[in-house]
Enzyme design. Structure first.
Site, short mmCIF file in Angstrom:
data_model
loop_
_atom_site.label_atom_id
_atom_site.label_comp_id
_atom_site.label_asym_id
_atom_site.label_seq_id
_atom_site.Cartn_x
_atom_site.Cartn_y
_atom_site.Cartn_z
CE LYS A 83 38.09 -12.02 5.29
NZ LYS A 83 36.71 -11.48 5.21
O1 G3P Z 1 35.07 -9.23 3.30
C1 G3P Z 1 35.45 -7.91 3.14
C2 G3P Z 1 34.32 -7.11 2.57
O2 G3P Z 1 33.16 -7.54 3.17
C3 G3P Z 1 34.39 -5.64 2.76
O3 G3P Z 1 33.35 -5.07 2.02
O4 G3P Z 1 31.81 -3.31 1.31
O5 G3P Z 1 32.57 -3.44 3.71
O6 G3P Z 1 34.13 -2.70 1.91
P1 G3P Z 1 32.95 -3.55 2.26
#
Ligand code: G3P
Length: 218
Positions: A83
């Site tokens: 990634k």
């Molecule tokens: O992989 C990216 C994702 O985990 C981000 O999620 O909820 O932290 O915006 P969030």
């Protein structure tokens, strides 16, 4: 649409993998930090549980560092995906890694133009962040729809992986928007299966069955 779990927690992964519907895993430095374990060993353990793509993120900010990390991560398991962030250096690293045959998930995407750049760099996955756009009063699911449409018009093969998915409605909206995959936290994955009418229906079926069996018992 494939269903991915957004976690580095082995208990969560083991539980959902047992359902037979788990297509892959995404992690990020925040999720990995919560597990307080060696990164490489953790990713290798995840890759033993899940045969689909498992994303592991680089943390360097310069191209050389990203390349060094990405090339190392790519050796950890057959199904690991590197990634990289959607920055100029992240694009440069993505371009080089993908030319070497390494699958790259380009993360932190917030616009159609960023998704186009990632595709030109050879990204295998593009990760538009739905919830974080909603957080700033924009429509994250609409972005997923626009990227999917643009990729279709442009015959781009990069797969749209809807990320930062926070609710069950996010899941069904990105599915209808044409996402190839959605990654969600354990809590959301569990929410997908539950419906009060399913629970009530099961209770009634089993109660009727037991009553009937008692009546015909010799
Ligand atoms: O992989 C990216 C994702 O985990 C981000 O999620 O909820 O932290 O915006 P969030």
């Amino acid at each position: 649409m494939q269903l991915f779990l957004d976690t580095a927690n082995l208990d969560e992964i083991t539980e959902i993998a047992a359902w037979g519907v788990l297509d892959g895993i995404t992690t990020n430095p925040s999720l990995v930090s919560k597990e307080k374990r060696d990164f490489k060993k953790l990713v290798k353990d995840i890759c033993k549980i899940v045969s689909g793509p498992v994303s592991a993120e680089v943390v360097s900010e310069d191209v050389e560092g990203m390349l060094r990390e990405g090339r190392d991560i790519a050796t950890w398991a057959e199904n690991v995906v590197v990634k990289c962030p959607l920055t100029p250096n992240g694009l440069a690293a993505t371009s080089k890694l993908s030319k070497d045959g390494i699958k790259v998930n380009v993360t932190l995407c917030f616009s159609v133009n960023q998704a186009l750049l990632a595709a030109r760099a050879g990204a295998y996955f593009i990760s538009p962040f739905v919830g974080r756009l909603d957080d700033i009063n924009e429509d994250g699911c609409a972005l997923v729809e626009q990227i999917a449409e643009m990729y279709h018009i442009q015959s781009i093969e990069t797969r749209v992986l809807a990320a930062s998915v926070r609710t069950p409605p996010h899941v069904h909206r990105v599915a209808l928007a044409g996402a190839d995959c959605a990654t969600m936290p354990y809590k959301v994955f569990k929410q997908l299966v539950h419906h009060p009418l399913t629970d009530q229906g099961m209770e009634k079926f089993l109660a009727d069955w037991k009553q009937a069996q008692a009546a015909v018992a010799p």
